[in-house]
Design a protein around this motif. Structure first.
Motif, PDB file in Angstrom:
ATOM      1  N   GLY A   1       0.974  -1.077   0.062  1.00 21.09           N
ATOM      2  CA  GLY A   1       0.119  -0.227   0.069  1.00 21.09           C
ATOM      3  C   GLY A   1       1.001   1.295  -0.056  1.00 21.09           C
ATOM      4  O   GLY A   1       2.035   1.247   0.166  1.00 21.09           O
ATOM      5  N   PRO A   2       0.253   2.355   0.091  1.00 18.42           N
ATOM      6  CA  PRO A   2       1.077   3.725   0.196  1.00 18.42           C
ATOM      7  C   PRO A   2       2.015   3.651   1.202  1.00 18.42           C
ATOM      8  O   PRO A   2       1.908   2.867   2.292  1.00 18.42           O
ATOM      9  CB  PRO A   2       0.063   4.760   0.341  1.00 18.42           C
ATOM     10  CG  PRO A   2      -1.200   4.141  -0.125  1.00 18.42           C
ATOM     11  CD  PRO A   2      -1.315   2.777   0.144  1.00 18.42           C
ATOM     12  N   CYS A   3       2.848   4.746   1.300  1.00 21.88           N
ATOM     13  CA  CYS A   3       4.076   4.752   2.246  1.00 21.88           C
ATOM     14  C   CYS A   3       3.527   5.244   3.671  1.00 21.88           C
ATOM     15  O   CYS A   3       2.649   6.135   3.662  1.00 21.88           O
ATOM     16  CB  CYS A   3       5.128   5.616   1.738  1.00 21.88           C
ATOM     17  SG  CYS A   3       5.929   5.076   0.321  1.00 21.88           S
ATOM     18  N   ILE A   4       3.923   4.412   4.599  1.00 18.93           N
ATOM     19  CA  ILE A   4       3.525   4.802   6.166  1.00 18.93           C
ATOM     20  C   ILE A   4       4.633   5.159   6.774  1.00 18.93           C
ATOM     21  O   ILE A   4       5.940   4.346   6.664  1.00 18.93           O
ATOM     22  CB  ILE A   4       2.835   3.759   6.570  1.00 18.93           C
ATOM     23  CG1 ILE A   4       1.396   3.250   5.731  1.00 18.93           C
ATOM     24  CG2 ILE A   4       2.633   4.007   8.034  1.00 18.93           C
ATOM     25  CD1 ILE A   4       0.692   2.143   6.403  1.00 18.93           C
ATOM     26  N   TYR A   5       4.824   6.078   7.565  1.00 15.25           N
ATOM     27  CA  TYR A   5       5.971   6.416   8.170  1.00 15.25           C
ATOM     28  C   TYR A   5       5.897   6.175   9.882  1.00 15.25           C
ATOM     29  O   TYR A   5       4.776   6.165  10.217  1.00 15.25           O
ATOM     30  CB  TYR A   5       6.278   7.886   8.081  1.00 15.25           C
ATOM     31  CG  TYR A   5       6.801   7.915   6.378  1.00 15.25           C
ATOM     32  CD1 TYR A   5       7.850   7.887   6.048  1.00 15.25           C
ATOM     33  CD2 TYR A   5       5.620   8.231   5.525  1.00 15.25           C
ATOM     34  CE1 TYR A   5       8.141   8.113   4.578  1.00 15.25           C
ATOM     35  CE2 TYR A   5       5.876   8.572   4.235  1.00 15.25           C
ATOM     36  CZ  TYR A   5       7.289   8.416   3.580  1.00 15.25           C
ATOM     37  OH  TYR A   5       7.302   8.573   2.475  1.00 15.25           O
ATOM     38  N   ARG A   6       6.944   6.240  10.574  1.00  7.78           N
ATOM     39  CA  ARG A   6       6.772   5.985  11.940  1.00  7.78           C
ATOM     40  C   ARG A   6       7.866   7.060  12.698  1.00  7.78           C
ATOM     41  O   ARG A   6       9.007   7.337  12.104  1.00  7.78           O
ATOM     42  CB  ARG A   6       7.294   4.539  12.365  1.00  7.78           C
ATOM     43  CG  ARG A   6       8.823   4.097  11.926  1.00  7.78           C
ATOM     44  CD  ARG A   6       8.950   2.744  12.165  1.00  7.78           C
ATOM     45  NE  ARG A   6      10.660   2.495  11.820  1.00  7.78           N
ATOM     46  CZ  ARG A   6      11.263   2.235  12.577  1.00  7.78           C
ATOM     47  NH1 ARG A   6      11.019   2.008  14.016  1.00  7.78           N
ATOM     48  NH2 ARG A   6      12.786   2.224  12.291  1.00  7.78           N
ATOM     49  N   GLU A   7       7.709   7.567  13.716  1.00  4.44           N
ATOM     50  CA  GLU A   7       8.403   8.413  14.501  1.00  4.44           C
ATOM     51  C   GLU A   7       9.640   7.339  15.187  1.00  4.44           C
ATOM     52  O   GLU A   7       9.376   6.235  15.860  1.00  4.44           O
ATOM     53  CB  GLU A   7       7.724   8.936  15.614  1.00  4.44           C
ATOM     54  CG  GLU A   7       6.435   9.726  15.284  1.00  4.44           C
ATOM     55  CD  GLU A   7       6.939  11.090  14.464  1.00  4.44           C
ATOM     56  OE1 GLU A   7       8.314  11.461  14.601  1.00  4.44           O
ATOM     57  OE2 GLU A   7       6.142  11.640  13.603  1.00  4.44           O
TER      58      GLU A   7
ATOM     59  N   LEU B   1      10.641   5.824   7.049  1.00  2.00           N
ATOM     60  CA  LEU B   1       9.659   4.900   6.344  1.00  2.00           C
ATOM     61  C   LEU B   1       9.490   3.486   6.961  1.00  2.00           C
ATOM     62  O   LEU B   1      10.477   2.847   7.470  1.00  2.00           O
ATOM     63  CB  LEU B   1      10.122   4.267   4.981  1.00  2.00           C
ATOM     64  CG  LEU B   1       9.640   3.784   3.961  1.00  2.00           C
ATOM     65  CD1 LEU B   1       8.180   4.182   3.888  1.00  2.00           C
ATOM     66  CD2 LEU B   1      10.347   3.128   2.868  1.00  2.00           C
ATOM     67  N   ALA B   2       8.331   3.088   7.332  1.00  2.00           N
ATOM     68  CA  ALA B   2       7.649   2.002   7.962  1.00  2.00           C
ATOM     69  C   ALA B   2       7.319   0.914   7.089  1.00  2.00           C
ATOM     70  O   ALA B   2       7.497  -0.300   7.240  1.00  2.00           O
ATOM     71  CB  ALA B   2       6.679   2.084   9.070  1.00  2.00           C
ATOM     72  N   ARG B   3       6.641   1.285   5.985  1.00  2.00           N
ATOM     73  CA  ARG B   3       6.038   0.458   4.850  1.00  2.00           C
ATOM     74  C   ARG B   3       5.626   1.437   3.820  1.00  2.00           C
ATOM     75  O   ARG B   3       5.579   2.271   3.953  1.00  2.00           O
ATOM     76  CB  ARG B   3       4.733  -0.086   5.697  1.00  2.00           C
ATOM     77  CG  ARG B   3       4.069  -1.152   4.930  1.00  2.00           C
ATOM     78  CD  ARG B   3       2.813  -1.822   5.520  1.00  2.00           C
ATOM     79  NE  ARG B   3       2.275  -2.912   4.801  1.00  2.00           N
ATOM     80  CZ  ARG B   3       2.780  -4.297   4.793  1.00  2.00           C
ATOM     81  NH1 ARG B   3       3.971  -4.548   5.467  1.00  2.00           N
ATOM     82  NH2 ARG B   3       2.227  -5.155   3.979  1.00  2.00           N
ATOM     83  N   GLY B   4       5.507   0.526   2.578  1.00  2.00           N
ATOM     84  CA  GLY B   4       5.208   1.052   1.470  1.00  2.00           C
ATOM     85  C   GLY B   4       6.450   0.835   0.436  1.00  2.00           C
ATOM     86  O   GLY B   4       7.243   0.046   0.506  1.00  2.00           O
ATOM     87  N   THR B   5       6.236   1.536  -0.887  1.00  2.00           N
ATOM     88  CA  THR B   5       7.059   1.266  -1.988  1.00  2.00           C
ATOM     89  C   THR B   5       7.655   2.455  -2.737  1.00  2.00           C
ATOM     90  O   THR B   5       6.897   3.325  -3.035  1.00  2.00           O
ATOM     91  CB  THR B   5       6.104   0.580  -3.209  1.00  2.00           C
ATOM     92  OG1 THR B   5       5.899  -0.653  -2.720  1.00  2.00           O
ATOM     93  CG2 THR B   5       7.207   0.276  -4.254  1.00  2.00           C
ATOM     94  N   VAL B   6       8.966   2.717  -2.473  1.00  2.00           N
ATOM     95  CA  VAL B   6       9.587   4.016  -3.183  1.00  2.00           C
ATOM     96  C   VAL B   6       9.970   3.213  -4.500  1.00  2.00           C
ATOM     97  O   VAL B   6      11.073   2.391  -4.606  1.00  2.00           O
ATOM     98  CB  VAL B   6      10.769   4.383  -2.104  1.00  2.00           C
ATOM     99  CG1 VAL B   6      11.478   5.724  -2.837  1.00  2.00           C
ATOM    100  CG2 VAL B   6      10.094   4.897  -1.037  1.00  2.00           C
ATOM    101  N   VAL B   7       9.909   3.989  -5.363  1.00  2.00           N
ATOM    102  CA  VAL B   7      10.239   3.769  -6.945  1.00  2.00           C
ATOM    103  C   VAL B   7      11.247   4.873  -7.267  1.00  2.00           C
ATOM    104  O   VAL B   7      11.080   5.985  -7.532  1.00  2.00           O
ATOM    105  CB  VAL B   7       9.052   3.668  -8.137  1.00  2.00           C
ATOM    106  CG1 VAL B   7       9.838   3.238  -9.313  1.00  2.00           C
ATOM    107  CG2 VAL B   7       8.026   2.829  -7.352  1.00  2.00           C
TER     108      VAL B   7
END
Length: 296
Positions: free
Chosen positions: A183-189, A198-204
């Motif tokens: 899914g879309p990028c999710i970030y974490r503190e 970055l915690a989850r997601g796809t960077v192209v």
């Protein structure tokens, strides 16, 4: 059969694949890396593991020393698992696996073992984009985020520079699976970091090559239309001619600054609001670490 080459090499019985890898798991470096996108490296660094050999073997490869298997140390999957934990102990924001597809079974085992022993940081799978759907699908639940290249839109450069006919279709199918997983990028503190990691997601990633502005524009337009905010783009201008590339004089030149600016302007015109770009003279920087077996 782990990569699209499907060479069928029986590595367990001494054969080597098109990638150059045999049965042994080879790692050239495992250390904190500070040159990834900001939400991946942060200030503490990304726990980057560089695997030896590569299925793609681009003629202009920036990591030629390890892609050609000229650097690396043979280790066990259990040792690899320990390396992941050691990187976390050093403060790494994540464990970043660079070009590891040809060692996918060992990597799966090592990640699962490390998690059983307390590994808590995300796993980032750093790939050329030249992946089978089956390989990506097998990483579901193992990998948290993908950092994937999309190198070419046109068939000509894919054949000439990476000996990879059909690269575009292969990369699209693999990317579809990556996006479906994350899914879309999710970030974490993260304590000590000024911005979320970055915690989850796809960077192209797309690294521009000399003379291929139109190719880059077509690729970016496709990515924007097909994936929208489901991915985060990273448009790169760090291509560096490291050596003479026989038969490809165009690759012995830098990407003109005006071409890179034109691509960024094009992305803006498409309405892409959230993407990474490189400021200043990225070509003048060294993004290639010493593949000296550090941390292995």
């Amino acid at each position: 059969m782990l990569c699209p080459r499907a060479c069928g090499a029986d590595r367990a019985n001494g054969e080597r694949g098109v990638c150059g890898a045999g049965a042994e798991l080879m790692v050239a470096r495992a250390a904190l890396h500070f040159w990834e996108e900001p939400p991946i490296s942060g200030t503490a660094g990304s726990g980057t593991v560089f695997f030896s050999h590569c299925p793609l073997r681009c003629v202009y490869c920036q990591n030629f020393e390890i892609a050609a298997g000229k650097a690396g140390k043979a280790i066990t999957a259990d040792r690899l698992s320990d390396v992941f934990l050691e990187l976390e102990d050093q403060g790494a924001n994540n464990v970043n696996l660079v070009t590891g597809t040809h060692y996918l079974p060992q990597i799966r085992y090592a990640v699962e073992a490390a998690r059983e022993n307390g590994l808590g940081v995300p796993i980032v799978y750093n790939t050329s984009g030249y992946e089978t759907v089956g390989a990506v699908r097998s990483l579901a639940g193992v990998v948290d985020a993908y950092l994937t290249d999309f190198k070419y839109w046109s068939e000509g450069p894919a054949r000439s520079y990476s000996h990879a006919p059909g690269y575009r279709d292969v990369a699209i199918a693999a990317l579809d699976e990556m996006v479906a997983q994350t899914g879309p990028c999710i970030y974490r503190e993260v304590a000590g970091e000024e911005q979320p990691m970055l915690a989850r997601g796809t960077v192209v990633r797309h690294m521009m090559l000399p003379g291929l502005l139109d190719d880059s524009k077509a690729l970016v337009a496709f990515l924007a239309e097909r994936y929208g905010n489901s991915i985060t783009l990273s448009l790169m201008n760090q291509y560096t001619p490291l050596r003479e590339v026989a038969g490809h004089p165009e690759l012995n030149e830098r990407v003109p600054a005006e071409d890179y600016e034109a691509l960024l302007d094009f992305a803006d015109e498409l309405g892409i609001e959230d993407y990474f770009w490189q400021e200043g003279d990225a070509v003048g920087e060294s993004f290639v670490p010493a593949f000296d077996g550090s941390g292995v």
